[in-house]
Scaffold this motif. Structure first.
Motif, PDB file in Angstrom:
ATOM      1  N   UNK A  71       0.724  -1.197  -0.064  1.00 29.73           N
ATOM      2  CA  UNK A  71       0.054  -0.035  -0.033  1.00 29.73           C
ATOM      3  C   UNK A  71       0.730   1.426  -0.092  1.00 29.73           C
ATOM      4  N   UNK A  72       2.053   1.277   0.512  1.00 32.96           N
ATOM      5  CA  UNK A  72       2.621   2.443   0.574  1.00 32.96           C
ATOM      6  C   UNK A  72       3.432   2.674  -0.711  1.00 32.96           C
ATOM      7  N   UNK A  77       2.891   6.147  -5.494  1.00 30.55           N
ATOM      8  CA  UNK A  77       2.397   6.452  -6.953  1.00 30.55           C
ATOM      9  C   UNK A  77       1.363   7.604  -7.237  1.00 30.55           C
ATOM     10  N   UNK A  78       0.418   7.501  -6.155  1.00 29.74           N
ATOM     11  CA  UNK A  78      -0.697   8.055  -6.334  1.00 29.74           C
ATOM     12  C   UNK A  78      -0.288   9.731  -5.947  1.00 29.74           C
ATOM     13  N   UNK A  79       0.607   9.938  -4.874  1.00 29.30           N
ATOM     14  CA  UNK A  79       1.051  11.372  -4.713  1.00 29.30           C
ATOM     15  C   UNK A  79       1.807  11.987  -5.662  1.00 29.30           C
ATOM     16  N   UNK A  84      -2.047  17.334  -6.111  1.00 28.40           N
ATOM     17  CA  UNK A  84      -3.249  18.127  -5.594  1.00 28.40           C
ATOM     18  C   UNK A  84      -4.347  17.269  -4.884  1.00 28.40           C
ATOM     19  N   UNK A  85      -4.123  16.142  -4.951  1.00 26.82           N
ATOM     20  CA  UNK A  85      -5.366  15.187  -4.116  1.00 26.82           C
ATOM     21  C   UNK A  85      -4.821  14.885  -2.788  1.00 26.82           C
ATOM     22  N   UNK A  86      -3.353  15.049  -2.777  1.00 26.77           N
ATOM     23  CA  UNK A  86      -2.818  14.391  -1.575  1.00 26.77           C
ATOM     24  C   UNK A  86      -2.385  15.554  -0.648  1.00 26.77           C
ATOM     25  N   UNK A  87      -2.913  16.548  -0.197  1.00 26.95           N
ATOM     26  CA  UNK A  87      -2.422  17.501   0.389  1.00 26.95           C
ATOM     27  C   UNK A  87      -2.975  17.432   1.865  1.00 26.95           C
ATOM     28  N   UNK A  88      -2.183  17.788   3.016  1.00 29.90           N
ATOM     29  CA  UNK A  88      -2.571  17.513   4.234  1.00 29.90           C
ATOM     30  C   UNK A  88      -2.762  18.911   4.934  1.00 29.90           C
TER      31      UNK A  88
END
Length: 88
Positions: A71-72, A77-79, A84-88
């Motif tokens: 999963x990591x 890969x998604x990040x 823009x979808x992975x902002x914290x």
């Protein structure tokens, strides 16, 4: 849908003159038809569920055989692809 109701109303007007015995026969045939439809729907659900379980089993077997990624790695890969979808 409305045309179905209109057709039903039309046929009902034709069927009003039938005997009680014939009307009961038609009601039984309609009920049988509805039961068959419901059974067909249930069979499709069961097939879909069997297919889902089969896919899950296949995936688990592939993971057990060392195929697949952790999963990591997926999240990394998604990040990279969608930052823009992975902002914290």
């Amino acid at each position: 849908m409305d045309t179905d109701k209109e057709q039903a109303d039309y046929y009902f007007s034709l069927l009003k003159s039938l005997s009680k015995e014939t009307k009961f026969h038609l009601v039984n045939k309609l009920i049988d038809s509805m039961i068959e439809d419901e059974e067909a729907i249930q069979n499709e659900r069961e097939k879909s569920l069997e297919e889902l379980h089969s896919r899950i089993d296949h995936s688990i077997d592939a993971l057990d055989a060392g195929k697949g990624i952790f999963s990591d790695e997926v999240f990394s890969k998604m990040e990279q692809k969608y930052p823009w979808l992975c902002t914290e």
